[in-house]
Design an enzyme around this catalytic site. Structure first.
Site, PDB file in Angstrom:
ATOM      1  N   HIS A 115      -0.620 -13.944 -25.926  1.00  0.00           N
ATOM      2  CA  HIS A 115       0.629 -14.655 -26.222  1.00  0.00           C
ATOM      3  C   HIS A 115       0.368 -16.006 -26.875  1.00  0.00           C
ATOM      4  CE1 HIS A 115       1.489 -11.865 -22.930  1.00  0.00           C
ATOM      5  NE2 HIS A 115       2.661 -11.719 -23.499  1.00  0.00           N
ATOM      6  N   GLU A 161      10.196  -6.333 -27.256  1.00  0.00           N
ATOM      7  CA  GLU A 161       9.655  -5.190 -26.503  1.00  0.00           C
ATOM      8  C   GLU A 161       9.750  -3.896 -27.307  1.00  0.00           C
ATOM      9  OE1 GLU A 161       7.821  -5.678 -24.085  1.00  0.00           O
ATOM     10  OE2 GLU A 161       8.397  -7.768 -23.842  1.00  0.00           O
TER      11      GLU A 161
HETATM   12 ZN   LIG Z   1       4.779  -8.977 -26.081  1.00  0.00          ZN
END
Ligand SMILES: [Zn+2]
Ligand SMILES: [Ca+2]
Ligand SMILES: [Ca+2]
Ligand SMILES: [Ca+2]
Length: 517
Positions: A424, A334
């Site tokens: 992703h 993150e």
């Molecule tokens: Zn990510």
């Protein structure tokens, strides 16, 4: 439809509404402004820079990177070099606005320019000039290019655009943030510049918060594109209910006794130290920004995210995952989204979103290896989230960088449609290139015959860091990432064999090879 939009125009912002289709009111700015189907103008511009060499080009033949003795700093100040270089990208110096520059550890300066057209910003249009310590401009690259005709006046009012953005966003408590902004955006549909309103929509989605930049065509009113600011770690979401419990532990304060909060705090500290030690980077903005994180986010929320200003870590559901902030892979993942936002600012959609995701996984891996003290290349270094994922199952992970397809969904070989899949999963291409570059080897599923000589995690990490800070732009695709990481390796003074490993690692995952293999 047309009537409704016209009504919106008349009642709201009369002055912003054209009465004629704006194509007919836009005069070509120069002879070659319309219908460019040859690259003669590009060749002419290149000929004016005798030592220039094209390092990489878009499919239409317009370069995305050139190098050579392109000009001197004093010339750049006077504007002469800039217009000569800009012409290669079909740009005019007067359409480029200097945004920021970065002086690196080699003493080189990387100056970024934002593209404008008809006085409006071009979203993602960026040109970077690279200058050595003596002031010589030795390379230029970016996603900025022009030479095409696009309307200059909107036909719909900003409030109509606002409504279109709200009406096409599924979710609750939807609001727009600020005023719609008139921009040009390069459509992901046909790769052409479109005049559009950029509307920021916020709210609550079924599984996570919404903060979308919605680009509404200012002539047709259709939504051209949507880019999300919510950068997640995972895409397996389980819960929509949300009872925030914001913990408070400021820098240097003693433990709170909340184990999840305290461990997340410690893990973010290690992430910070990794970036500080390896790259001398002071927080995500490289200016000491406070790292804000919310723990216990949502209810049974099996994810973590970065929303542009803070991180949010769910507690997991105890079956699919433990609290996400307990894994340093997640804090670094993150945090790296925040770093990327302040550097290349890669758009979090389509193929660029896959590259953005991949960078977050790459630095999770780099920092875990760094923290080992031995630049470990053990199995966990190439797994993402293994410390919190499925506490009842040993050895698995959210993603497998050295065998992306093992998760059942990730791509591990580039194809032109890879931008369609979830970011992703398209991240698998960058992840595998990094894994092969660092530890060497061949494609885990035999999709290529390339044999990569590993250069270790540290050098691989430095290459991707330099590329993300000094070469990548908001619209960098994998093909350009190959060129830019090769350049980054050279700029770091790595050997030609190491640069060759960068090339081979990308070729092993189908980037920079012809369709036939
Ligand atoms: Zn990510
Ligand atoms: Ca890991
Ligand atoms: Ca781990
Ligand atoms: Ca597990």
């Amino acid at each position: 439809m047309r009537n409704r939009m016209l009504a919106a125009c008349l009642s709201l912002t009369l002055s912003a509404c054209g009465t004629e289709p704006s194509e007919s009111s836009t005069r070509p700015e120069r002879d070659q402004d319309v219908g460019l189907d040859s690259t003669g103008d590009v060749q002419t511009a290149l000929a004016a820079l005798p030592s220039a060499e094209v390092v990489g080009s878009h499919d239409d033949g317009v370069p995305f990177m050139i190098k050579g003795r392109l000009g001197a700093a004093q010339g750049l100040t006077a504007g002469a070099s800039l217009s000569d270089i800009a012409a290669v990208f079909r740009l005019r110096a007067s359409d480029l606005v200097r945004t920021r520059s970065h002086r690196d550890e080699q003493g080189h300066t990387h100056v970024r320019y934002g593209q404008t057209k008809n006085g409006l910003p071009v979203v993602g249009g960026e040109l970077i000039l690279h200058q050595d310590a003596s002031g010589l401009i030795y390379a230029a690259n970016g996603s900025a290019r022009d030479g095409e005709r696009a309307p200059s006046m909107p036909l719909i009012a900003s409030d109509a655009a606002r409504l279109a953005a709200l009406n096409t966003t599924p979710g609750h408590h939807l609001e727009t943030e600020g005023e719609p902004r008139l921009v040009y955006v390069r459509s992901s549909q046909d790769d052409k510049l479109k005049l559009a309103y950029e509307v920021v929509v916020t709210g609550e989605g079924a599984t996570q918060p919404i903060r979308d930049h919605v680009f509404v065509n200012a002539v047709s009113g259709v939504v051209e594109q949507r880019d999300s600011d919510i950068h997640t770690a995972l895409n397996r979401l389980v819960s929509s209910s949300k009872t925030n419990n914001p913990g408070v532990r400021a820098e240097g304060a003693p433990p709170t006794g909340d184990a999840v909060l305290d461990t997340t705090y410690d893990n973010l500290g290690e992430t910070y130290n990794c970036y500080k030690t390896l790259f001398n980077r002071d927080s995500y903005n490289n200016a000491g920004a406070q790292i804000k994180a919310l723990v216990h986010y949502g209810t049974n929320y099996v994810n973590a995210s970065w929303n542009g200003t803070q991180m949010m870590f769910g507690d997991g559901d105890g079956v699919r995952s433990l609290p996400l902030g307990l894994d340093k892979d997640m804090t670094t993942h993150e945090f790296t989204h925040a770093v990327t936002q302040y550097e290349s600012n890669l758009v979090y959609s389509r193929e660029t979103g896959g590259l953005n995701e991949s960078l977050s996984d790459i630095f999770a891996s780099v920092c875990e290896s760094w923290a080992s003290g031995t630049w470990s290349m053990a199995a966990d270094i190439y797994k993402i989230g293994e410390d919190v994922w499925t506490p009842g199952t040993e050895g698995d992970a959210v993603r497998y960088m050295d065998d992306p397809a093992k998760d059942g969904a990730s791509a591990d070989y580039w194809a032109s449609g890879v931008g369609i899949i979830d970011v992703h999963y398209s991240s698998g291409i960058g992840n595998l290139a990094y894994a092969l570059l660092s530890k060497g080897g061949t494609h885990p599923r035999g999709k290529s015959t390339k044999v990569v000589t590993g250069i270790g995690v540290e050098k691989a990490g430095r290459i991707f860091y330099k590329a993300n800070t000094d070469y990548f732009t908001t619209y960098t695709l994998y093909a350009q990432a190959k060129t830019y990481t090769e350049q980054a390796a050279r700029a770091l003074g790595y050997t030609s064999a190491e640069v060759a490993s960068v090339s081979t690692a990308w070729q092993a995952v189908g980037v920079g090879v012809s369709a036939a293999r």
